[in-house]
Design an enzyme around this catalytic site. Sequence first.
Site, PDB file in Angstrom:
ATOM      1  N   SER A 433       0.916  -1.006  -0.013  1.00  0.00           N
ATOM      2  CA  SER A 433      -0.082  -0.040   0.417  1.00  0.00           C
ATOM      3  C   SER A 433       1.227   1.373   0.179  1.00  0.00           C
ATOM      4  O   SER A 433       0.155   2.383  -0.011  1.00  0.00           O
ATOM      5  CB  SER A 433      -0.882  -0.040   1.300  1.00  0.00           C
ATOM      6  OG  SER A 433      -0.399  -0.431   2.199  1.00  0.00           O
ATOM      7  N   HIS A 454      -4.180  -3.427  -5.193  1.00  0.00           N
ATOM      8  CA  HIS A 454      -4.205  -3.555  -4.175  1.00  0.00           C
ATOM      9  C   HIS A 454      -5.581  -3.263  -3.189  1.00  0.00           C
ATOM     10  O   HIS A 454      -6.404  -2.333  -3.317  1.00  0.00           O
ATOM     11  CB  HIS A 454      -3.486  -1.658  -3.907  1.00  0.00           C
ATOM     12  CG  HIS A 454      -3.820  -1.102  -2.482  1.00  0.00           C
ATOM     13  ND1 HIS A 454      -3.738   0.538  -2.434  1.00  0.00           N
ATOM     14  CD2 HIS A 454      -3.508  -1.394  -1.335  1.00  0.00           C
ATOM     15  CE1 HIS A 454      -3.883   0.943  -0.844  1.00  0.00           C
ATOM     16  NE2 HIS A 454      -4.053  -0.151  -0.508  1.00  0.00           N
ATOM     17  N   GLU A 466      -7.615  -1.049  -6.179  1.00  0.00           N
ATOM     18  CA  GLU A 466      -6.721  -0.491  -7.373  1.00  0.00           C
ATOM     19  C   GLU A 466      -5.885  -1.574  -8.463  1.00  0.00           C
ATOM     20  O   GLU A 466      -4.894  -2.497  -7.282  1.00  0.00           O
ATOM     21  CB  GLU A 466      -5.540   0.528  -6.335  1.00  0.00           C
ATOM     22  CG  GLU A 466      -6.399   1.630  -6.086  1.00  0.00           C
ATOM     23  CD  GLU A 466      -5.885   2.807  -4.753  1.00  0.00           C
ATOM     24  OE1 GLU A 466      -6.021   3.728  -5.743  1.00  0.00           O
ATOM     25  OE2 GLU A 466      -4.685   1.907  -4.110  1.00  0.00           O
ATOM     26  N   ASN A 504      -4.510   6.392  -1.362  1.00  0.00           N
ATOM     27  CA  ASN A 504      -4.130   6.764  -0.271  1.00  0.00           C
ATOM     28  C   ASN A 504      -2.783   7.770  -0.486  1.00  0.00           C
ATOM     29  O   ASN A 504      -3.160   8.674   0.299  1.00  0.00           O
ATOM     30  CB  ASN A 504      -3.067   5.416   0.371  1.00  0.00           C
ATOM     31  CG  ASN A 504      -3.684   4.688   1.521  1.00  0.00           C
ATOM     32  OD1 ASN A 504      -5.075   4.243   1.360  1.00  0.00           O
ATOM     33  ND2 ASN A 504      -2.504   3.026   0.931  1.00  0.00           N
TER      34      ASN A 504
HETATM   35  P1  NAD Z   1       0.756  -8.241   8.289  1.00  0.00           P
HETATM   36  O1  NAD Z   1       2.144  -8.519   8.592  1.00  0.00           O
HETATM   37  O2  NAD Z   1      -0.629  -8.635   9.717  1.00  0.00           O
HETATM   38  O3  NAD Z   1       0.628  -9.886   7.737  1.00  0.00           O
HETATM   39  C1  NAD Z   1       2.013 -10.305   6.732  1.00  0.00           C
HETATM   40  C2  NAD Z   1       1.745 -11.714   6.613  1.00  0.00           C
HETATM   41  O4  NAD Z   1       3.567 -12.487   6.333  1.00  0.00           O
HETATM   42  C3  NAD Z   1       2.397 -12.370   8.100  1.00  0.00           C
HETATM   43  O5  NAD Z   1       1.432 -12.983   8.216  1.00  0.00           O
HETATM   44  C4  NAD Z   1       3.783 -12.910   7.914  1.00  0.00           C
HETATM   45  O6  NAD Z   1       4.101 -14.330   8.982  1.00  0.00           O
HETATM   46  C5  NAD Z   1       4.400 -13.272   6.546  1.00  0.00           C
HETATM   47  N1  NAD Z   1       5.497 -13.569   6.149  1.00  0.00           N
HETATM   48  C6  NAD Z   1       6.572 -13.115   6.734  1.00  0.00           C
HETATM   49  N2  NAD Z   1       7.380 -12.591   5.979  1.00  0.00           N
HETATM   50  C7  NAD Z   1       7.084 -13.882   5.371  1.00  0.00           C
HETATM   51  C8  NAD Z   1       7.915 -15.049   3.522  1.00  0.00           C
HETATM   52  N3  NAD Z   1       8.402 -14.860   3.615  1.00  0.00           N
HETATM   53  N4  NAD Z   1       6.695 -15.540   3.121  1.00  0.00           N
HETATM   54  C9  NAD Z   1       5.089 -15.334   3.639  1.00  0.00           C
HETATM   55  N5  NAD Z   1       4.585 -15.081   4.605  1.00  0.00           N
HETATM   56  C10 NAD Z   1       5.817 -14.172   4.972  1.00  0.00           C
HETATM   57  O7  NAD Z   1       0.569  -7.854   7.263  1.00  0.00           O
HETATM   58  P2  NAD Z   1      -0.257  -7.214   6.664  1.00  0.00           P
HETATM   59  O8  NAD Z   1      -1.308  -5.969   7.255  1.00  0.00           O
HETATM   60  O9  NAD Z   1      -1.494  -8.434   5.794  1.00  0.00           O
HETATM   61  O10 NAD Z   1      -0.204  -6.030   5.261  1.00  0.00           O
HETATM   62  C11 NAD Z   1       0.104  -7.244   3.841  1.00  0.00           C
HETATM   63  C12 NAD Z   1       0.592  -6.419   2.735  1.00  0.00           C
HETATM   64  O11 NAD Z   1      -0.488  -5.724   1.848  1.00  0.00           O
HETATM   65  C13 NAD Z   1       1.159  -4.981   2.823  1.00  0.00           C
HETATM   66  O12 NAD Z   1       2.409  -4.433   2.165  1.00  0.00           O
HETATM   67  C14 NAD Z   1       1.196  -3.912   3.019  1.00  0.00           C
HETATM   68  O13 NAD Z   1       0.995  -2.517   2.886  1.00  0.00           O
HETATM   69  C15 NAD Z   1      -0.497  -3.871   2.617  1.00  0.00           C
HETATM   70  N6  NAD Z   1      -1.662  -3.467   3.262  1.00  0.00           N
HETATM   71  C16 NAD Z   1      -2.179  -2.936   4.202  1.00  0.00           C
HETATM   72  C17 NAD Z   1      -3.575  -3.286   4.540  1.00  0.00           C
HETATM   73  C18 NAD Z   1      -4.274  -3.245   6.065  1.00  0.00           C
HETATM   74  O14 NAD Z   1      -5.142  -2.003   6.116  1.00  0.00           O
HETATM   75  N7  NAD Z   1      -3.108  -4.089   6.437  1.00  0.00           N
HETATM   76  C19 NAD Z   1      -4.018  -2.500   3.429  1.00  0.00           C
HETATM   77  C20 NAD Z   1      -3.693  -2.587   2.537  1.00  0.00           C
HETATM   78  C21 NAD Z   1      -3.096  -3.530   1.965  1.00  0.00           C
END
Ligand code: NAD
Length: 694
Positions: A433, A454, A466, A504
Amino acid sequence: MDGTLRNFLKESALELGAARGALGDGHWRYGVDDDGIGWLVLNCEGSSANTISDPVLRELDAHLQTVEADTPRALVVRSAKPSGFAMGADIDTLADMDAAAAEQLLTEAHRIIDRLEGLSCPTIAVVHGAALGAGFELALACDYRIAIDGASFGLPEVRLGLHPGLGGTVRLPELIEPTSAMQMMLTGSTAHTAKARALGIADLTIEERHLHAAIQGVLDGKVEKGSRGLMARAFALSSARALAAARMRQTAQSKAPQDHYPAPHALIANWEKHGDDPEAMRKAEIASFAELLQSQTSRNLIRAFFLRRKLKQSATRDHGITDVHVIGAGVMGAEIAIWIAMQGKRVTVSDPDDDALGAMIRQATKICDGAHKTALETRDTLDRLMPDPQGHGIARADLVIEAGPEKPELKASILADIGKRMKTGAILASNTSSLRLADFIENVPAKTRFAGLHFFNPVSKVPLVEVVSQEKTGKETRERLLAFCTAIDRLPVAVTDAPGFLVNRALMPYLLEALLLIDEGIPKERIDKAALNFGMPMGPVTLADQVGLDICLDVAESLAKSLKTPIAAIPSLLRDKVEAGNLGRKSGRGFYSWENGTPQPDSNATIDETMTDRLILPMLNACAECVRTQVVGSADEADAAMIFATGFAPFRGGPLHYGRTRGHQIVHQRLQELEKAHGPRFKPDPYWRDDLQA
Ligand code: NAD
């Protein structure tokens, strides 16, 4: 789909009553079966779903004349569309109609529906899938409603700034307990099969294969029609209605203030005044529907409806994606995977944390329940959703979605690793994001098939996605992803790999301004109230807490680093909160305390216009910049994205439409004043100078 239903749909579309001279090759078909039962089957031409348009009603009128002459033992009304009974009125005809034309159209439509109600034989609506709006009103004119498992009923007209207009405001409060009927119409909520039965909307709920027995039961007098009981009789008294109406008005005012949303208030007024007089209620329904149709609110909500449709139509090709692999089962990855599996795709999911994969499976059941999936549909979803710690699915996937942690080095190594394991032709999409795709391009072998998808949190509630193209993303990749998003029932908007993309980029100045206002000593409740008064679904301080203050800080820092335009300085209180571990809702405390549920804004707070402008205009200005610099294809797409991702006051038609309504020159001037008073972050984008627009 149930096999019996499939057979029925096939027969009704192709053969129903053909041997007996079925009438109609338009939207309806009518025939009488060997048991002397008339079947009136709706199958709107040229569309996958039925809508109740003027031609559909006129054809119905002609068939009713035949039914009156035939006098079958009973008339069954149903749909031949697998998608459901009928979705509502034809909005295209209603949009831009003046009040007199609308009144005339509705009066004629009422006459036809009344004719159905007045038939001397028993009439039975058989509903599978959704019966919404005018579709439900058609079913309400029948004596009985049989719901096939999975059927749902609703009158969602309030979402278009209207109330029901085809007799629904008269018939639903006559059929079921009146305050439940009003509740359904005021909120636009849907009653799924069991609830519809409990409320008395459906007289029977059955599986499709029992339909013939059910119809026979109706004919044999074995199906009792519900009775609304004492409560309904009590509301025949105007004093009882006045009391109930006062309570409804109070709730409506807090959820949908009359200035912004006049329809619920018009509906309450009609019911309070005419709830004991169907004829007067009918006239009031037609008159106030026609008047509401002219309101800015309704025009803008109908605009939002059309924008939604336009986004859906942006998909013009086959996506060819059946197998998906998701990397990361965290907050986003888990929801993305579950959503895609619910939409019928096979999804494998890898995460080094086994607990995250286990939690995903538990969450899947909850989301399916929330979406009213049947036990069978939930089981099928779970069958398609496969934890895959080793990532074996990567080699088979047509699309791999990376949703690992938002840490650049880790993302770079994950993307490089997946890139090597994917099959030829597959697409790799990151859900980042705040990071730029351009920064990872060196790590990815198939650059033309690397893009961003996204999704927003929570995926099952926020429909927008997106679809991000970096410089090397191929047209085919972008188009396949747009089509894929539509296929999984999300709304795609194509954007470029600019900092913060569109949503964003536009949202962050709004959130940061709110935090700066706190820094200036303004109570957070007052700031939230200003945004709510404007029509945002949630105040910016509550939203920041909800999104997570750590995520807000990440996105703000990334934008501050990469944007050419100045944005608000990141307030130190945001860093302090994050450092202290007060991350918002997820940690129980952020700007608000979340331990006892969602914080409530201060309803007595005083709002001044300058504060509202300080919050809202930077959002408009950022959208303007994104359109001018072609991050997004058009002002309409920017408006749609902001409405469907952030809930930007839909009755205002979107940020840029609001800017247009207010006047570009005025917005420009107001931003200049704010720039003078508060600094360069308010510098008006050239977009507002109409003379500079191409
Ligand atoms: P999160 O920390 O909740 O989840 C990340 C996951 O990835 C964890 O479960 C972790 O164990 C796992 N992980 C770590 N290393 C890894 C690897 N080598 N291979 C596979 N998995 C691995 O994060 P999130 O909030 O789910 O965000 C994930 C992505 O989504 C980010 O890029 C973030 O910018 C994007 N995003 C987040 C939101 C939000 O509101 N949280 C919204 C839109 C986009």
